[in-house]
Design a protein around this motif. Structure first.
Motif, PDB file in Angstrom:
ATOM      1  N   GLY A  97       0.775  -1.221   0.000  1.00  0.00           N
ATOM      2  CA  GLY A  97       0.000   0.000   0.000  1.00  0.00           C
ATOM      3  C   GLY A  97       0.813   1.280   0.000  1.00  0.00           C
ATOM      4  N   SER A  98       2.114   1.212   0.296  1.00  0.00           N
ATOM      5  CA  SER A  98       2.885   2.456   0.297  1.00  0.00           C
ATOM      6  C   SER A  98       4.242   2.317  -0.383  1.00  0.00           C
ATOM      7  CB  SER A  98       3.066   2.977   1.730  1.00  0.00           C
ATOM      8  OG  SER A  98       3.860   2.108   2.483  1.00  0.00           O
ATOM      9  N   GLY A  99       4.491   1.230  -1.047  1.00  0.00           N
ATOM     10  CA  GLY A  99       5.728   1.067  -1.797  1.00  0.00           C
ATOM     11  C   GLY A  99       6.920   0.675  -0.957  1.00  0.00           C
ATOM     12  N   PRO A 100       8.127   0.700  -1.564  1.00  0.00           N
ATOM     13  CA  PRO A 100       9.336   0.279  -0.863  1.00  0.00           C
ATOM     14  C   PRO A 100       9.764   1.310   0.177  1.00  0.00           C
ATOM     15  CG  PRO A 100       9.874   1.045  -3.060  1.00  0.00           C
ATOM     16  CD  PRO A 100       8.381   1.049  -2.954  1.00  0.00           C
ATOM     17  N   GLN A 101      10.334   0.818   1.263  1.00  0.00           N
ATOM     18  CA  GLN A 101      10.769   1.686   2.356  1.00  0.00           C
ATOM     19  C   GLN A 101      12.189   1.303   2.765  1.00  0.00           C
ATOM     20  OE1 GLN A 101       8.964   1.370   6.390  1.00  0.00           O
ATOM     21  NE2 GLN A 101       8.287   3.452   5.938  1.00  0.00           N
TER      22      GLN A 101
END
Length: 109
Positions: A97-101
């Motif tokens: 839901g928020s991409g790579p971190q």
């Protein structure tokens, strides 16, 4: 006596279901997510959004070609360790839901 047994059963059931739910939440929150590593060059640093733009090498494990993209950072303080033009090595997790971190980043000499 019957009321006491019913109360004990309800309390035990509530306790167990709360812990099962907490376990599921940890699993889905990425606590056991796989970490990936790559190398790249810092193109931009956006401290306000806690992001860094990297031109990274291919990441064969994910079948990602070399590209330029923004990564969120897990800790805003990581952005203080890099600047535009730095060649870096970094680790990241894919967060649904928020991409790579990015979880770790260090400059290469």
């Amino acid at each position: 006596m019957k009321k006491i047994l019913i109360c004990m059963f309800v309390a035990l059931f509530s306790f167990a279901s709360t812990h099962i739910y907490a376990y599921d939440a940890r699993q889905s929150s990425g606590e056991t997510q796989k970490s990936y590593s790559a190398k790249g060059e810092v193109i931009a640093v956006d401290k306000g959004s806690s992001k860094v733009k990297l031109k990274h090498d291919a990441i064969p494990e994910l079948k990602w070609p070399a590209m330029t993209m923004f990564f969120k950072v897990a800790d805003k303080l990581l952005l203080d360790t890099v600047q535009v033009g730095d060649r870096v090595e970094f680790e990241f997790v894919k967060v649904n839901g928020s991409g790579p971190q990015i979880t770790h980043i260090k400059t290469l000499k």
